[in-house]
Design an enzyme around this catalytic site. Structure first.
Site, short mmCIF file in Angstrom:
data_model
loop_
_atom_site.label_atom_id
_atom_site.label_comp_id
_atom_site.label_asym_id
_atom_site.label_seq_id
_atom_site.Cartn_x
_atom_site.Cartn_y
_atom_site.Cartn_z
N SER A 1 2.84 -14.64 8.78
CA SER A 1 3.49 -14.83 7.61
C SER A 1 4.94 -15.21 7.71
O SER A 1 5.76 -14.65 8.32
CB SER A 1 3.31 -13.56 6.79
N LYS B 1 1.20 -18.55 6.70
CA LYS B 1 1.28 -18.28 5.07
C LYS B 1 2.87 -18.54 5.13
O LYS B 1 3.84 -18.01 5.60
CB LYS B 1 0.94 -16.85 5.02
N LYS C 1 5.90 -17.83 2.34
CA LYS C 1 6.66 -17.21 1.02
C LYS C 1 7.07 -18.07 0.42
O LYS C 1 7.79 -19.21 0.67
CB LYS C 1 7.50 -16.16 1.48
N ASP D 1 2.31 -17.33 -0.60
CA ASP D 1 2.57 -15.91 -1.33
C ASP D 1 3.75 -15.99 -2.08
O ASP D 1 4.83 -15.98 -1.67
CB ASP D 1 2.50 -14.92 -0.16
N GLU E 1 -1.50 -16.90 -3.14
CA GLU E 1 -1.41 -15.26 -3.11
C GLU E 1 -0.41 -14.70 -4.24
O GLU E 1 0.55 -15.25 -4.39
CB GLU E 1 -0.96 -14.87 -1.88
N ASP F 1 -2.92 -9.34 -4.05
CA ASP F 1 -2.38 -8.32 -3.19
C ASP F 1 -1.81 -7.13 -4.08
O ASP F 1 -2.48 -6.28 -4.33
CB ASP F 1 -1.24 -9.01 -2.44
N LYS G 1 -4.49 -3.91 2.04
CA LYS G 1 -3.70 -3.27 2.87
C LYS G 1 -3.81 -1.77 2.64
O LYS G 1 -3.90 -1.37 1.38
CB LYS G 1 -2.40 -3.69 2.30
N GLY H 1 -0.50 -7.19 5.86
CA GLY H 1 0.49 -6.70 6.61
C GLY H 1 1.92 -6.24 5.85
O GLY H 1 2.26 -6.83 4.76
O1 OSB Z 1 3.27 -9.81 0.33
O2 OSB Z 1 2.20 -9.71 2.27
C1 OSB Z 1 3.31 -9.49 1.50
C2 OSB Z 1 5.90 -8.37 4.15
C3 OSB Z 1 6.30 -7.29 3.42
C4 OSB Z 1 5.97 -6.91 2.11
C5 OSB Z 1 4.96 -7.69 1.43
C6 OSB Z 1 4.15 -8.94 2.21
C7 OSB Z 1 4.56 -8.93 3.60
C8 OSB Z 1 4.13 -10.16 4.39
C9 OSB Z 1 4.34 -9.87 6.22
O3 OSB Z 1 3.78 -11.18 3.91
C10 OSB Z 1 3.00 -9.55 6.55
C11 OSB Z 1 3.25 -9.24 8.10
O4 OSB Z 1 3.29 -9.86 8.91
O5 OSB Z 1 3.26 -7.92 8.34
MG MG Z 2 1.34 -10.47 -0.23
#
Ligand code: OSB
Ligand code: MG
Length: 357
Positions: A123, A149, A151, A176, A201, A226, A250, A278
């Site tokens: 990510s 992924k 952001k 995302d 996402e 999510d 999660k 994650g």
């Molecule tokens: O939305 O998935 C998310 C990290 C912190 C809070 C929310 C998210 C994320 C990530 C990172 O996308 C995922 C990871 O590599 O741990």
């Molecule tokens: Mg997310």
């Protein structure tokens, strides 16, 4: 825990994490858990401090000294605490670890999984400009990640995604938004539908299941939820309403591994694919995510990257490394299958409190 590089999302920039690590003891054995709440209430309403308060004043007193047959019964002890799912999940993880050690079984087996390695991706936070974005993606592809992924946020969405798709035409790519759009403002995202993305996402607010349904009707690309999915009930509402076609699970977000498995089982039954999200966890939470991701319906690669994508020095002795086929091995030791590097834990610890019977 200082991150290797700051992670920028639509809700803010995370440069270091304040983690709560929970150690639970029973029958001479100990288990560890990690609460995924962070310093700021940007992703969800919980913070490290609210979780500390709820754990110290409500959850731990409800559990301490009680006999518990298995980790799956833990939730019955904490029904008096409404919400605060991240706080609840942190202690549940420690109890699963403890159970695995007492019964001499790896967590993946306790949860019903069989895989020895799971497919993962990376990510990537919002970068300072597009040159940097392409460089960062390229570095992760070179490192062996086959799924990326991105952001996104208003103003940093379509152009970033289009460029990434143009430069990397065959990459498994998804985005995302972390709830940064409304149904109206998300109309600007329609061009994403031409980019052959795996999924989009959480475009809308977390309590917006109905508007996600309306948005999904406009997109052929699957919407993945999510933040919106906090329980198996939410999963059912989303599936019945057609709010999404994919659900990210999660354990930390849904109150623990037991509920994560319930959501997984529901989605499996209803043909809705899952993947493991994650929260920039340390090696403790990462071991838990890997174990969870061994279940059958975790079909898409997880946001579970190698240790050094997150931390230079982790608090577990084990390092998680990426295999050439974009997988990470699932720990095979008892419970979480990780050992705590106590010097590191001490080095990064701000506060420690002991609750005794
Ligand atoms: O939305 O998935 C998310 C990290 C912190 C809070 C929310 C998210 C994320 C990530 C990172 O996308 C995922 C990871 O590599 O741990
Ligand atoms: Mg997310």
């Amino acid at each position: 825990m200082p991150l290797v590089t700051p992670f920028e999302t639509s809700f803010g920039k995370i440069a270091s994490r304040d983690c709560i690590i929970i150690q639970a003891e029973a029958e001479g054995e100990q288990g560890f858990g990690e609460c995924v709440a962070d310093r700021d209430p940007g992703y969800g309403y919980e913070t490290t401090q609210t979780a500390w308060h709820i754990l110290s004043d409500f959850i731990i007193p409800a559990v301490l000294g009680k006999s518990i047959e298995s980790a799956s019964k833990y939730q019955e002890l904490v029904t008096g605490v409404r919400g605060h799912l991240m706080a609840k999940a942190g202690l549940e993880m420690a109890i699963w670890d403890l159970q695995g050690k007492l019964q001499e079984k790896p967590l993946s087996k306790l949860l019903g999984g069989n895989k020895k390695a799971v497919k993962v991706g990376v990510s990537i936070g919002i970068q300072k400009d597009q040159n940097e974005l392409i460089k960062v993606i390229d570095n992760y592809i070179q490192a062996g990640y086959s799924r990326v992924k991105l952001k996104i946020k208003p103003g940093r969405d379509i152009d970033d995604a289009k460029l990434a798709r143009k430069v990397f035409p065959d990459l498994q790519l998804q985005v995302d938004a972390n709830s940064a759009y409304t149904l109206d403002s998300a109309q600007s995202l329609l061009p994403l539908d031409e980019l052959n993305l795996l999924m989009i996402e959480q475009p809308l607010y977390e309590d917006d299941l109905w508007d996600h349904h309306k948005l999904q009707e406009q997109f052929k690309t699957p919407i993945c939820l999510d933040e919106s999915i906090l329980s198996t009930r939410h999963a059912r509402y989303a599936v019945e309403m057609g709010s999404c076609k994919v659900i990210n699970i999660k354990a930390g977000r849904v109150g623990g591994l037991s509920e994560a498995v319930n959501i997984h089982d529901f989605c499996l039954k209803h043909g809705v694919p899952n993947w493991c999200g994650g929260m920039l966890e340390t090696g403790i939470g990462r071991a838990s995510n890997l174990a969870l991701a061994t279940l059958d319906n975790f079909i898409f690669p997880g946001d579970i990257s190698a240790t050094h994508r997150y931390y230079t020095e982790d608090i577990t002795s084990e390092l998680f490394e990426l295999n050439p086929d974009s997988t990470i091995n699932v720990p095979q030791g008892n419970g979480l299958g990780v050992t705590i590097n106590t010097d590191r834990l001490l080095k990064y610890s701000k506060t420690k409190v002991v609750h005794e019977t």
